[in-house]
Design a protein around this motif. Sequence first.
Motif, PDB file in Angstrom:
ATOM      1  N   ARG A  65       0.825  -1.193   0.000  1.00  0.00           N
ATOM      2  CA  ARG A  65       0.000   0.000   0.000  1.00  0.00           C
ATOM      3  C   ARG A  65       0.866   1.253   0.000  1.00  0.00           C
ATOM      4  N   VAL A  66       0.362   2.254  -0.610  1.00  0.00           N
ATOM      5  CA  VAL A  66       1.023   3.548  -0.615  1.00  0.00           C
ATOM      6  C   VAL A  66       0.655   4.320   0.634  1.00  0.00           C
ATOM      7  N   ALA A  67      -0.616   4.279   0.968  1.00  0.00           N
ATOM      8  CA  ALA A  67      -1.103   5.066   2.094  1.00  0.00           C
ATOM      9  C   ALA A  67      -2.364   4.449   2.655  1.00  0.00           C
ATOM     10  N   MET A  68      -2.678   4.845   3.872  1.00  0.00           N
ATOM     11  CA  MET A  68      -3.957   4.533   4.490  1.00  0.00           C
ATOM     12  C   MET A  68      -4.513   5.823   5.054  1.00  0.00           C
ATOM     13  N   GLY A  69      -5.811   5.940   5.009  1.00  0.00           N
ATOM     14  CA  GLY A  69      -6.406   7.188   5.461  1.00  0.00           C
ATOM     15  C   GLY A  69      -7.761   7.004   6.088  1.00  0.00           C
ATOM     16  N   TRP A  70      -8.218   8.074   6.732  1.00  0.00           N
ATOM     17  CA  TRP A  70      -9.548   8.121   7.319  1.00  0.00           C
ATOM     18  C   TRP A  70     -10.330   9.258   6.652  1.00  0.00           C
ATOM     19  N   LYS A  84     -23.940  15.773   3.755  1.00  0.00           N
ATOM     20  CA  LYS A  84     -22.653  16.421   3.489  1.00  0.00           C
ATOM     21  C   LYS A  84     -21.770  15.528   2.622  1.00  0.00           C
ATOM     22  N   ASP A  85     -20.813  16.143   1.950  1.00  0.00           N
ATOM     23  CA  ASP A  85     -19.858  15.388   1.163  1.00  0.00           C
ATOM     24  C   ASP A  85     -18.869  14.676   2.075  1.00  0.00           C
ATOM     25  N   ARG A  86     -18.267  13.635   1.523  1.00  0.00           N
ATOM     26  CA  ARG A  86     -17.223  12.945   2.270  1.00  0.00           C
ATOM     27  C   ARG A  86     -16.064  13.897   2.504  1.00  0.00           C
ATOM     28  N   GLU A  87     -15.489  13.828   3.688  1.00  0.00           N
ATOM     29  CA  GLU A  87     -14.457  14.766   4.110  1.00  0.00           C
ATOM     30  C   GLU A  87     -13.196  14.006   4.519  1.00  0.00           C
ATOM     31  N   PHE A  88     -12.057  14.519   4.103  1.00  0.00           N
ATOM     32  CA  PHE A  88     -10.774  13.933   4.468  1.00  0.00           C
ATOM     33  C   PHE A  88     -10.468  14.240   5.932  1.00  0.00           C
ATOM     34  N   VAL A  89     -10.065  13.213   6.678  1.00  0.00           N
ATOM     35  CA  VAL A  89      -9.716  13.383   8.085  1.00  0.00           C
ATOM     36  C   VAL A  89      -8.193  13.358   8.267  1.00  0.00           C
ATOM     37  N   GLY A  90      -7.559  12.327   7.777  1.00  0.00           N
ATOM     38  CA  GLY A  90      -6.123  12.205   7.910  1.00  0.00           C
ATOM     39  C   GLY A  90      -5.615  10.995   7.166  1.00  0.00           C
ATOM     40  N   SER A  91      -4.316  10.990   6.876  1.00  0.00           N
ATOM     41  CA  SER A  91      -3.737   9.861   6.169  1.00  0.00           C
ATOM     42  C   SER A  91      -2.290   9.670   6.590  1.00  0.00           C
ATOM     43  N   MET A  92      -1.785   8.480   6.307  1.00  0.00           N
ATOM     44  CA  MET A  92      -0.406   8.142   6.626  1.00  0.00           C
ATOM     45  C   MET A  92       0.237   7.469   5.429  1.00  0.00           C
ATOM     46  N   ARG A  93       1.394   7.984   5.022  1.00  0.00           N
ATOM     47  CA  ARG A  93       2.190   7.311   4.012  1.00  0.00           C
ATOM     48  C   ARG A  93       2.809   6.082   4.664  1.00  0.00           C
ATOM     49  N   TRP A  94       2.542   4.916   4.096  1.00  0.00           N
ATOM     50  CA  TRP A  94       2.910   3.692   4.814  1.00  0.00           C
ATOM     51  C   TRP A  94       4.417   3.461   4.839  1.00  0.00           C
ATOM     52  N   HIS A 126      -9.831  20.486  10.149  1.00  0.00           N
ATOM     53  CA  HIS A 126     -10.659  20.288  11.341  1.00  0.00           C
ATOM     54  C   HIS A 126     -10.023  19.315  12.326  1.00  0.00           C
ATOM     55  N   ALA A 127      -9.072  18.517  11.834  1.00  0.00           N
ATOM     56  CA  ALA A 127      -8.468  17.483  12.667  1.00  0.00           C
ATOM     57  C   ALA A 127      -7.150  17.919  13.312  1.00  0.00           C
TER      58      ALA A 127
END
Length: 119
Positions: free
Chosen positions: A31-36, A43-53, A63-64
């Motif tokens: 995987r390249v990344a995982m995210g929330w 409401k539209d889907r909103e990006f919370v956070g991600s991690m480059r694996w 907001h986070a």
Amino acid sequence: QVQVAESGGGSVQAGGSLRLSCSISGRTFSRVAMGWFRQSPGKDREFVGSMRWANGDTYYGEHAKGRFSLSRNRALNTLFLQMNNLNPEDTAVYYCAAQSVGARDYNIWGQGTQVIVSS
């Protein structure tokens, strides 16, 4: 087949904390990344956070920042989202996703876990 599963959602009062977990199971894949991400009704889907694996670099939605943090257990193939100082606007279904190598975007999604924050 690779599967993503979230856990740890629930109900909490404003100012409280929750820790979400995202585990990956199935065949081994890179995987390249995982995210929330999160989505509230209407409401539209909103990006919370991600991690480059590969290197553990993390990125957060505005907001986070300062309230949420990502961590991982590589041995357990699990990504964690620690959420502190929650407020009612954080109420949403939280989804975990993985971006596999070669994919242009997140291509493996979990079913989501509900977070409800009451005032």
